[in-house]
Design a protein around this motif. Structure first.
Motif, short mmCIF file in Angstrom:
data_model
loop_
_atom_site.label_atom_id
_atom_site.label_comp_id
_atom_site.label_asym_id
_atom_site.label_seq_id
_atom_site.Cartn_x
_atom_site.Cartn_y
_atom_site.Cartn_z
N GLN A 102 0.98 -1.13 -0.04
CA GLN A 102 -0.12 -0.11 0.06
C GLN A 102 0.74 1.30 -0.08
O GLN A 102 0.63 2.33 -0.72
CB GLN A 102 -1.00 -0.06 1.20
N ASP A 107 -0.56 4.89 -1.82
CA ASP A 107 -1.86 4.89 -1.11
C ASP A 107 -1.84 5.15 0.20
O ASP A 107 -0.98 4.69 0.84
CB ASP A 107 -2.81 3.54 -1.58
N ASP A 109 -2.32 4.76 4.19
CA ASP A 109 -2.38 3.50 5.07
C ASP A 109 -3.83 3.43 5.60
O ASP A 109 -4.41 4.03 6.37
CB ASP A 109 -1.47 3.84 6.24
N ARG A 114 -6.98 -3.21 3.61
CA ARG A 114 -6.28 -4.18 3.59
C ARG A 114 -7.03 -5.48 4.16
O ARG A 114 -7.03 -6.71 3.54
CB ARG A 114 -4.94 -4.34 4.59
N ARG A 146 -3.51 -7.88 -3.87
CA ARG A 146 -3.25 -6.41 -4.25
C ARG A 146 -4.03 -5.96 -5.40
O ARG A 146 -4.15 -4.66 -5.70
CB ARG A 146 -1.71 -6.52 -4.72
N LEU A 149 -6.58 -4.52 -3.55
CA LEU A 149 -6.08 -3.17 -2.58
C LEU A 149 -5.59 -2.11 -3.54
O LEU A 149 -5.86 -0.87 -3.06
CB LEU A 149 -4.77 -3.87 -1.90
N THR A 150 -4.91 -2.26 -4.54
CA THR A 150 -4.48 -1.04 -5.35
C THR A 150 -5.05 -1.07 -6.68
O THR A 150 -4.59 -1.71 -7.67
CB THR A 150 -2.81 -1.46 -5.51
#
Lengths: 214, 246, 249
Positions: A102, A107, A109, A114, A146, A149-150
């Motif tokens: 992250q 990005d 926190d 997550r 991921r 997440l991203t």
């Protein structure tokens, strides 16, 4: 946001052997491009070149019509690359692993993000175990988290199905298609046969030449 | 400029042009070394302090000069290879490394031999000898690193980076060793830093140094040419060449 | 070899990609995260932190046994012994600096970060120094007592080691980055790195020597600082370049 990764006359020579020559490739929003070819045909090398890790090639790369060397920063911040190795630390927990990704992605926190990403890949309840204690498939899933997440438009995935069970494979395929439908693009190598969809396209690497079939 | 660099980088062009230069360098090397060694060994006057043993200078100094120059040349070739991706530069660097190591060894060995009449021992931790010894280790490192990679392209790049790191370090190493030496052994007689040498002594030395440089250029060209043939053996122009010759 | 149909699929793609967020955080966030991650990793595997220290103590034990227990003799050679042993101990842990990241694929991810690789590599080197060089420097005075190091030089020993080992970590990281792709890079790493360590050794051991003789130590420490500055200037780029080479295989 448009998305277009172009390769013109791409050629890669490794120790006097041409892995591929004169390869033209056009990857745009809304498609899954599968790179095929026998072992040693340069699939991973091609992915590394297309993801900007190798500078050792001939030909030109363009990101959204701009030459790659100018657009590199913009390109890297639109790219999510999952390599052959999962890129997951065995001594860290899945949460800690994702925290690093992250931060590297720039990005904010957010533990909630997550946890949601881990739940999305079926790892709820495993967040705080050292990743090394998980099975190979679960470790791969940490890497796949991921994708949730991203959010990035261009996914470059080298053998993402390794060690994943049957249901997981189906889910991941659905995920790739959904990404393409949402206007993203996926570049993937796999030995696993992907189910045919209108968004799927094949690029075949073979004995020194690249063939394209639709 | 660009066109020239790339033309120079073309193996075929290099092969043709170097064929024309090569005899001149070999001839110059043979002539200079012959004149230098006959003059230096037979006609130059003996040293008033060291007698005839000083004549080792005619091997020691050119070898030491060359050992340092070759490392710089290797690093410059590495830089050219990394920046402009000219393969000839890398081939030349690969061919220079063993030659440089050999020259360093010759300088060390002749220094040790010289040590016997001068210091009464084969080895002294003299500043110059110590620097030379470290230089030898640096050469061995570059050669070993190049040999350790299975992919030649990666080997070339790694060796180029290491040569460049080494070349930044060589002056630092040299000055710190000099400093270390003066700290521990002040005002000891050093073999090569001498008061003004008479003309009859240093003229042959100059000729020898020039001869060694010509020898280095000639040998590097020759070795690079055979390396070109080896690496480009699948190319058409090499096959045609082989067809003509055989 | 043009592909037909790509234009058609653009048409089908629909609205502009919603699944994209521009990265916000900057270099600072990435550096902090990398630093923290490496620190956590090393702290979890305490062995990797303690092994160099034990090695340091062991090597120092070998010298009186191998040479002589005579305190007078030991005290004259102590500065050099301590520095050489600390240098070798620091070298021991270098091989693992990038090895783990290389093996598990995190190194590729590091290379693909939009942040400059040189800066990220510097964060990793900083962790290495913090958990290897600094503990060695703190431990050296204790071993100094065992070698009857003359009084008045203990602080200088720790200080010179702390300063010098930072340069050692930086220079060593270049070697580690060059050899990380090789299956047996350990011995080669020492071969590449040790000659480059010599200036640091000369001025580091020189500082302790000067302190014993009662000479000024400022010059030595200043030169060690200058070496560190030079290493800080050049090493990160060399490490980054070497990592890019190693990732090519």
């Amino acid at each position: 946001m448009t998305l277009r990764l172009q390769a013109r006359g791409l050629a890669c020579e490794r120790d006097d052997r041409w892995l591929f020559e004169d390869l033209d490739l056009d990857i745009v929003a809304g498609e899954i491009v599968r790179i095929e070819g026998p072992n040693g045909s340069g699939k991973t090398t091609l992915l590394k070149i297309l993801s900007g890790q190798l500078a050792d090639y001939q030909g030109e790369l363009f990101w959204n019509e701009a030459p790659m060397h100018q657009a590199r920063d913009a390109f890297l911040s639109s790219l999510l690359y999952l390599g052959h190795a999962a890129g997951v630390k065995a001594t860290l927990t899945p949460l800690e692993n994702l925290a690093w990704y992250q931060a590297m992605a720039g990005d904010p926190d957010s533990e909630a993000d997550r946890l949601a990403a881990l739940e999305g890949v079926g790892l709820a309840g495993f967040e705080d175990l050292p990743t090394g204690q998980l099975s190979a498939g679960q470790q791969r899933r940490v890497a796949l988290a991921r994708l949730e997440l991203t959010p990035r438009p261009l996914w470059v995935l080298d053998e993402p199905f390794t060690a994943i069970d049957r249901e997981g494979v189906a889910e991941l395929e659905t995920r790739l298609e959904a990404h393409a439908h949402d206007g993203g693009a996926v570049l993937v190598t796999t030995h696993h046969a992907l189910r045919a969809t209108p968004v799927l396209r094949h690029v075949r690497l073979g004995a020194g030449n690249a063939h394209v079939r639709h | 400029m660009w066109a020239f660099i790339h033309k120079l980088g073309s193996p075929k062009w290099f092969y043709t042009i170097s064929a024309r230069l090569l005899p001149w360098f070999w001839a110059a090397a043979a002539l200079l070394i012959a004149v230098g060694s006959i003059w230096g060994l037979a006609f130059a006057p003996a040293d008033y302090q060291q007698g005839n043993s000083f004549r080792i200078i005619y091997v020691h100094v050119p070898a030491a000069f060359l050992a340092q120059s070759i490392f710089v040349a290797m690093a410059v070739s590495g830089l050219i290879f990394l920046v402009w991706k000219i393969k000839i530069a890398d081939m030349a660097a690969a061919m220079m490394a063993p030659l440089g190591a050999a020259m360093t060894f010759i300088a060390l060995f002749s220094g040790a031999v010289w040590g016997v009449p001068t210091w009464g021992t084969w080895w002294m931790w003299d500043a110059r000898l110590t620097s030379m010894l470290i230089l030898l280790f640096l050469y061995v490192g570059v050669i070993a690193l190049r040999g350790a990679f299975s992919s030649r392209d990666s080997a070339s790049r790694a060796a180029s980076v290491l040569a460049m790191v080494g070349v930044i370090n060589i002056p630092i190493i040299k000055y710190s060793v000099d400093w270390w030496y003066t700290l521990h052994q002040p005002a000891t007689f050093s073999v090569t830093s001498r008061p003004a040498m008479p003309m009859e002594m240093w003229m042959p030395l100059l000729i020898m140094v020039l001869g060694f440089y010509c020898f280095f250029i000639a040998l590097t060209l020759t070795r690079t040419r055979s390396e070109i043939l080896r690496r480009e053996s699948t190319k058409r122009w090499v096959r045609e060449l082989a067809g003509e010759g055989g | 070899m043009r592909m037909s149909g790509t234009e058609a699929s653009v048409g089908k793609a629909g609205p502009a990609t919603p699944s994209h967020r521009e990265p916000r955080g900057g270099l600072r966030v990435a550096l902090h995260a990398t630093f923290k991650r490496d620190l956590t990793l090393l702290m979890r595997r305490c062995g990797e932190v303690f092994n160099p220290l034990v090695f340091f103590a062991l090597v120092i034990t070998l010298f009186p046994i191998g040479i002589s227990p005579d305190p007078e003799l030991l005290s004259t050679i102590a500065p050099g012994l301590l520095w050489v042993a600390a240098l070798l101990a620091a070298l021991l842990s270098l091989d693992s600096l990038f090895r783990g990241d290389y093996d598990d694929g995190s190194l590729e991810q590091l290379l693909l970060s939009p942040q400059p690789l040189a800066a990220l590599a510097l964060a990793k080197v900083a962790v290495h120094w913090l958990l290897t060089g600094l503990p060695l420097a703190l431990m050296a005075p204790v071993l100094g007592i065992m070698l009857s190091l003359p009084a008045g030089s203990y602080l200088v020993l720790a200080l010179s080691l702390a300063l010098g080992s930072a340069s050692l970590s930086l220079i060593g990281a270049i070697g580690a980055a060059l050899t990380v792709g090789l299956s047996r890079g350990g011995v080669l790493l020492s071969l590449l790195v040790l000659p480059l360590y010599i200036p640091v050794l000369i001025f580091g051991a020189g500082a302790v020597q000067a302190a014993i003789l009662g000479d000024g130590i400022t010059a030595h420490l200043a030169i060690l600082g200058a070496l560190l500055a030079v290493a800080l200037m050049f090493a990160p780029w060399a490490i980054a370049a070497s990592l890019r080479i190693s990732i090519n295989g």
